[in-house]
Motif scaffolding. Structure first.
Motif, mmCIF file in Angstrom:
data_model
loop_
_atom_site.group_PDB
_atom_site.id
_atom_site.type_symbol
_atom_site.label_atom_id
_atom_site.label_comp_id
_atom_site.label_asym_id
_atom_site.label_seq_id
_atom_site.Cartn_x
_atom_site.Cartn_y
_atom_site.Cartn_z
ATOM 1 N N ILE A 4 0.853 -1.189 0.000
ATOM 2 C CA ILE A 4 0.000 0.000 0.000
ATOM 3 C C ILE A 4 0.885 1.233 0.000
ATOM 4 O O ILE A 4 2.084 1.148 0.285
ATOM 5 N N THR A 5 0.271 2.353 -0.286
ATOM 6 C CA THR A 5 0.977 3.630 -0.213
ATOM 7 C C THR A 5 0.249 4.497 0.810
ATOM 8 O O THR A 5 -0.961 4.685 0.722
ATOM 9 N N VAL A 6 1.012 4.986 1.784
ATOM 10 C CA VAL A 6 0.454 5.880 2.797
ATOM 11 C C VAL A 6 1.083 7.249 2.613
ATOM 12 O O VAL A 6 2.193 7.373 2.099
ATOM 13 N N THR A 7 0.370 8.271 3.058
ATOM 14 C CA THR A 7 0.886 9.637 2.956
ATOM 15 C C THR A 7 1.070 10.174 4.360
ATOM 16 O O THR A 7 0.129 10.212 5.166
ATOM 17 N N ILE A 8 2.300 10.549 4.671
ATOM 18 C CA ILE A 8 2.651 11.123 5.963
ATOM 19 C C ILE A 8 3.355 12.452 5.676
ATOM 20 O O ILE A 8 4.335 12.487 4.937
ATOM 21 N N ARG A 14 5.618 3.814 0.331
ATOM 22 C CA ARG A 14 5.119 2.490 -0.041
ATOM 23 C C ARG A 14 5.454 1.546 1.102
ATOM 24 O O ARG A 14 6.581 1.520 1.593
ATOM 25 N N GLU A 22 -4.547 -3.975 5.163
ATOM 26 C CA GLU A 22 -4.367 -2.714 4.441
ATOM 27 C C GLU A 22 -5.141 -1.561 5.082
ATOM 28 O O GLU A 22 -4.561 -0.481 5.301
ATOM 29 N N ASP A 23 -6.407 -1.769 5.367
ATOM 30 C CA ASP A 23 -7.224 -0.687 5.944
ATOM 31 C C ASP A 23 -6.695 -0.270 7.311
ATOM 32 O O ASP A 23 -6.698 0.917 7.652
ATOM 33 N N MET A 26 -3.578 1.816 6.785
ATOM 34 C CA MET A 26 -3.948 3.131 6.252
ATOM 35 C C MET A 26 -4.504 4.010 7.379
ATOM 36 O O MET A 26 -4.178 5.203 7.462
ATOM 37 N N ALA A 29 -1.624 5.183 9.610
ATOM 38 C CA ALA A 29 -0.859 6.236 8.926
ATOM 39 C C ALA A 29 -1.630 7.557 8.953
ATOM 40 O O ALA A 29 -1.035 8.620 9.187
ATOM 41 N N LYS A 30 -2.938 7.491 8.753
ATOM 42 C CA LYS A 30 -3.761 8.709 8.770
ATOM 43 C C LYS A 30 -3.730 9.343 10.163
ATOM 44 O O LYS A 30 -3.621 10.561 10.305
ATOM 45 N N ASP A 33 -0.311 10.930 10.665
ATOM 46 C CA ASP A 33 -0.245 12.157 9.869
ATOM 47 C C ASP A 33 -1.053 13.267 10.549
ATOM 48 O O ASP A 33 -0.655 14.432 10.513
#
Length: 126
Positions: A4-8, A14, A22-23, A26, A29-30, A33
């Motif tokens: 998966i790709t997470v945004t921080i 990746r 996965e969820d 995610m 990570a959310k 962030d």
């Protein structure tokens, strides 16, 4: 293994995780962030690395507090279980004592009934 790709902090990372996780990853990570966003709002632009370290410390602090709460709840649960065992033992002793008292009373009633019956029979004979 899933990818998966997470945004921080505005950057994509990746990551690999177990299938079906996965969820969860995610969401974690959310949340992380969100702490970085919160810190940036409080302290401004103090550097990505510093924000990440501070967010990591916040997460560790929260984990530490939760571990303390869990330890306290485990102690409370252990004490409640001890009290339950004590109460059950006490109840068992009370039941045994009650049974002895009932048996004693029953024996006395039988004895009185026998005496009364004998008295009545001897009174009929006169």
């Amino acid at each position: 293994m899933a990818q998966i790709t997470v945004t921080i902090n505005g950057k994509a990372f990746r990551m690999a995780c177990d299938d079906g996780e996965e969820d969860r990853l995610m969401g974690l990570a959310k949340r992380f962030d969100g702490w970085i966003t919160e810190l940036r709002g409080a302290f401004g632009e103090i550097g990505d690395q510093r924000l990440t370290v501070m967010a990591g410390i916040m997460a560790t602090d929260q984990l530490s507090e939760l571990e303390k709460k869990i330890a306290g709840l485990e102690e409370d649960l252990s004490e409640a279980r001890r009290q339950q065992v004590d109460a059950l033992d006490n109840m068992s002793q009370n039941e045994q004592e009650l049974a002895r008292s009932v048996n004693t009373a029953a024996a006395r009633i039988e004895s009185l009934a026998d005496s009364l019956t004998k008295s009545l029979r001897s009174g009929d004979a006169s």
